[in-house]
Every structure is written in C-alpha cells, then in structure tokens.
Write a protein that holds these residues in place. Structure first.
Motif, PDB file in Angstrom:
ATOM      1  N   ARG A 238       0.846  -1.202   0.000  1.00 56.19           N
ATOM      2  CA  ARG A 238       0.000   0.000   0.000  1.00 56.19           C
ATOM      3  C   ARG A 238       0.874   1.242   0.000  1.00 56.19           C
ATOM      4  NH1 ARG A 238      -2.409  -1.491   5.514  1.00 56.19           N
ATOM      5  NH2 ARG A 238      -0.752  -1.001   6.993  1.00 56.19           N
ATOM      6  N   MET A 239       0.304   2.333  -0.467  1.00 55.48           N
ATOM      7  CA  MET A 239       0.988   3.623  -0.550  1.00 55.48           C
ATOM      8  C   MET A 239       0.226   4.652   0.278  1.00 55.48           C
ATOM      9  SD  MET A 239       1.547   3.330  -4.630  1.00 55.48           S
ATOM     10  CE  MET A 239      -0.065   2.550  -4.712  1.00 55.48           C
ATOM     11  N   ASP A 240       0.949   5.424   1.035  1.00 53.77           N
ATOM     12  CA  ASP A 240       0.338   6.460   1.871  1.00 53.77           C
ATOM     13  C   ASP A 240       0.178   7.733   1.047  1.00 53.77           C
ATOM     14  OD1 ASP A 240      -0.592   8.085   3.843  1.00 53.77           O
ATOM     15  OD2 ASP A 240       1.227   8.014   5.086  1.00 53.77           O
ATOM     16  N   LEU A 241      -0.903   7.799   0.273  1.00 51.95           N
ATOM     17  CA  LEU A 241      -1.100   8.947  -0.613  1.00 51.95           C
ATOM     18  C   LEU A 241      -1.294  10.238   0.173  1.00 51.95           C
ATOM     19  CD1 LEU A 241      -3.426   7.398  -3.366  1.00 51.95           C
ATOM     20  CD2 LEU A 241      -0.942   7.703  -3.390  1.00 51.95           C
ATOM     21  N   GLY A 242      -1.778  10.125   1.406  1.00 54.76           N
ATOM     22  CA  GLY A 242      -1.951  11.327   2.217  1.00 54.76           C
ATOM     23  C   GLY A 242      -0.642  12.025   2.512  1.00 54.76           C
TER      24      GLY A 242
END
Length: 515
Positions: A439-443
């Motif tokens: 997963r990627m922490d787009l925030g």
C-alpha cells in the motif's frame, strides 16, 4: 466600599474647612479685630456678607463632585505572592542509579558530554483555598557549570507522582516501589513536560511551573511535586542543604482571590492531524514556515509549541514556542493567526509535533491538545503544460514511516510474518499460494483536493520467475493489515483480526491483469 468611603472623606474634609472658616469668622468679630474702627452697621453688614459667603460655600461644595449614581457593592480581588523553600529535594542519576541524593547540598541536572543524565526532584507546600486561583508559579534554581564545550542547556519540568525523599533513586520512588520508567520517566510517573527554559551561562534558572501548580491545586493537593530534567548540557544546581541561604531553591506563587476557571477552549485550524502540510502551490511544496491559525477561542490567550519529538523534549528544537501574549498575532475576539518566521522554519522530510492550549480570564491554563503534520521532501518535475510529474520511492519523502509498505502471506507457512523481507514472493500452484500486499500512503504526498491524477504507475523490479507467470493487481480495503504482523491467517495481531486465504476476501476485482 472603597469608592464610597473616599467620597465621604472628601465631603467631611470640606465641612470641617467650613467650620474652621466659621470659627475664624467669629474670632474676627471680637473687639480685638482689625476692623474695630468700622461702624456697627458696617460690622453687621460685613458679618452678614461673610455668613452669606460661607452659606453659599456650603451650597456650592457638592457641585465640585460630579453627580454619580450610588455605587453597588463590588467584590474586592486580592493578589498574594508567596515564596516557599522546598519541603524536600533530591538528585537522581543514571550513573548512580541506586544512590539516594536527599542530603546533597547540590545536584546535577541535564546530560553530560559522556551521556550521563541527572534529574532533580522537589516537593513544595501548596496552601490554597478553593476560592483562589494561581496566576503564575516560578521555580528558581541557582545553577553553574564548569564545562567550556557544552553550555547550552534546555531545562524541562513536569509534575511527578509522590516520592519518598529518604528512598527515591533513579530506579524507585520509594522502597520496593520502582518507577514505571527509570528516572521517573514512565507514563504513570510524570505529566507532560512544559516548554523549556533555555540558558547558556551560570546564573538563576527561573522555570515556569504555572501549569503544574494549577493542576495540583485543581486536584485539591496540599503539595506540589516536581521533576526537573535537561538536555544539551549538564549544570549543577544548589539545593535545600546549600550553605548559602540565598542560593537555595524557591517557589514563588502569585495567586488571586478569584476562583480558578476551566482554562477556556480553542480550535487549531491550520493543519490536519497526521497529514501533509503544503503551501498550496501547483508544484508541490511543503509549508516549512506555516501560518498558524486558530478559531472558536473561549478565553484570553492561546499558546503553541512545536517539536521534532513526540515528548516535546529534545535539544534539536528551535524556539518554536508562540503565543499572542508575547508574539504579534493578528487577532479578533475569537480567532487569530501568526506567521512562523522564516528563520525558524522546519526542514523538509520531517514529522512535526505540535500542541496548543488556551488561557481563560482567571489566568488558568487548559490542558494541552497534541497533533502532528508532515513536511514531505518532494522531487517534482514541471512539465510546462500545466501538468507535473512526481516520482516517489519507498522512503523518498524523508518521513518516519515509509511511503510504501509491503509484505506477503504464504499458504505453506501460515503463521510466518514476511513484512521485513527484502523480496516479495507471489506464487500459485495446485497446492500452494502466496499473495503480495502493498500500500501507498497517498496522504503523505500532500496533493491538493482539486488535483487531478492523469496517470499513475507502480513499478516493481522482478528478481526471478519460473513457468508461465502472470500477475494481476486488485484494490483492497484500507487499514486491515499491519506490515510486520501480516500472515496467511491474520492481517494483524490481536483477537478479531483473523482472515482467510491470506486476505483475499478483502480484495476487489482486478484493476490490472497480465502483469
């Protein structure tokens, strides 16, 4: 009341003057008066004229004081300043963790150049009634250092749990009663550290302990227990047993006969807790010198502190302590703002912790509210056509948490955790399967709400493969697994976190196939 009595004194003074004038007038009418050569008729006229003048004076005196309505009774607010010596004090040190320091004439505070740490403990009497409030409280210590290379010290104070001066050490608060954390540093040992007192030379350290004293008074405590620590350097402070009475510790409390309030309340509005704080420019730029804003203030003052440490206790911090009591905030009755100076801006690639509180009309401080924001370090390319490209690797943003988290679940080893592996494995055969999760922490990117993502790609480097392998990508529900806890049987530790088939049930249909 004071105002009524004052007017009464002034009025009585005028009447006494009139009586004195009348007495003098009577003496002037005696035969020895310088006016004895005048006729009786003239004397009578003169006497009548003088009487009329003084009668007119009687009538005119009140006109010298403006007509005012009667004053209602008003409560009188008294301010009291008390100066107390400590009931007990002691020094505790990690160098001598089992040594009791209650008989020491002086004690070290801070961290030495050899990374040795010492702290001070104090107990002061606290004699206040429920109808009074503490306006300020200051702990004064006379401290010196012989060091030449390390003189800049940051001194912190915290309220501390009760301790026995004849038993307290670095390891314990009392006999057979260990601190929750060594050096009284556990969650149950002490409260929050207050903003530091900074010094770089010998002298008197005046430590603001108002918040600690107010909290103790609010709890109805009869004594104030304090823990003093330092970073950056080590100083030696004189204690209660000092041979010089003028150098002994003192606690000065200014209190008022007004009952303490609740501290007021406020809302901090300049950042969203845990998210990236950006300038709003088209080319993504972290707000390294943000504009602090607040709203909905119920009270008279606000206070902010920023830190690189979640405990707000590190020598790496700059001043980063702001308030409309000493800084030039732009304010209304309920809101305000302050621009952090460029000279005190934060670095890119940092997680910044901040806290804020309000102060009400009784000078009572509220509790701290603590939040944080991210300042990502970006590498952005302006494409020159109103679009921009950003490429982010696992830890490119420079933040404490990786931008990309990954692990995999292995059917043949159902309880094994693979979150710390350097290589991810995806397999599918007739008797085994392994599934990759990432997963990627787009925030953390800080993309504005009105940004449009035209294209996004995830690049994975294949190390090896066997057979005719084909991968597919599926979107998955958020926050149901933890990187270093994920297994085939569960997304994370703890009851209720079990899943089946390596978490396949939480995925959607494929968004990309034939990879």
């Amino acid at each position: 009341m004071g105002g009524i009595q004052s007017n009464g004194i002034e009025l009585c003074g005028c009447l006494n003057d009139i009586q004195a004038k009348r007495q003098y007038m009577a003496q002037a009418e005696r035969p020895s008066s310088p006016m004895r050569t005048a006729s009786e008729t003239r004397r009578t006229s003169t006497a009548l004229l003088l009487v009329m003048m003084f009668l007119l004076a009687d009538l005119l005196v009140p006109s010298a004081v403006p007509n005012q309505p009667a004053l209602d009774d008003q409560s009188i607010v008294y301010s009291v300043t008390t100066v107390d010596a400590p009931t007990f004090d002691s020094v505790i040190s990690d160098t001598n963790p089992n040594t009791i320091g209650n008989q020491s004439v002086s004690g070290d505070v801070g961290i030495s150049e050899f990374s040795e740490e010492s702290r001070l403990l104090f107990t002061f009497p606290l004699n206040l009634t429920s109808s009074s409030s503490i306006q300020s409280a200051t702990l004064d210590l006379v401290c010196t250092t012989d060091s030449v290379s390390m003189t800049q010290i940051n001194v912190y104070t915290a309220g501390v749990a009760s301790w026995n001066d004849s038993e307290a050490t670095w390891m314990q608060s009392d006999s057979n009663a260990p601190w929750d954390g060594q050096g009284a540093d556990g969650l149950s040992d002490r409260g929050a550290w207050e903003p530091p007192f900074r010094a770089a030379a010998n002298g008197t350290f005046s430590l603001n302990v108002t918040a600690h004293a107010q909290a103790a008074a609010a709890n109805g405590e009869s004594e104030l227990n304090l823990l003093v620590a330092g970073t950056g350097a080590m100083y030696t402070c004189e204690l209660l047993e000092s041979s010089n009475p003028n150098n002994r510790p003192t606690l000065t409390i200014d209190s008022s006969s007004t009952a303490a309030g609740s501290g007021g309340s406020m809302e901090s509005t300049f950042a969203e807790d845990g998210h990236a704080l950006m300038t709003g420019d088209f080319i993504l730029t972290a707000a390294r010198a943000p504009m602090i804003t607040y709203d909905s203030l119920s009270g008279e003052a606000v206070e902010y502190q920023f830190s690189l440490d979640s405990e707000f206790k590190t020598e790496l911090d700059l001043e980063w302590h702001y308030s409309n009591m000493w800084n030039s905030f732009t304010t209304t009755s309920t809101s305000g703002s302050y621009q952090v100076p460029a000279s005190e801006q934060f670095d890119n690639g940092t997680l910044v912790h901040y806290r804020y509180r309000s102060m009400d009309t009784t000078s009572t401080l509220s509790s701290w509210s603590t939040e944080s924001f991210l300042l990502p370090a970006h590498d952005v390319t302006d494409n020159g056509d109103n679009t921009a490209t950003i490429e982010v690797f696992v830890d490119d943003l420079g933040l404490p948490n990786a931008f990309i988290e990954d692990a995999y679940a292995n059917q043949l080893s159902r309880n094994t955790k693979y979150g710390d592996q350097a290589t991810l494995v995806s397999t599918l055969t007739s008797n085994k399967e392994s599934i990759i999760h990432f997963r990627m922490d787009l925030g953390a990117l800080g993309l504005p709400a009105n940004a449009t993502i035209l294209d996004a790609n995830v690049e994975l480097q294949r190390q090896s493969n066997s057979g005719s392998s084909m991968l597919s990508m599926h979107e998955m529900e958020s926050n149901i697994w933890i990187e270093d806890e994920l297994t085939w049987n569960r997304g994370s530790n703890g009851n209720g976190n079990d899943w089946e088939d390596g978490g396949r049930a939480f995925s959607s249909s494929a968004t990309a196939t034939g990879i």
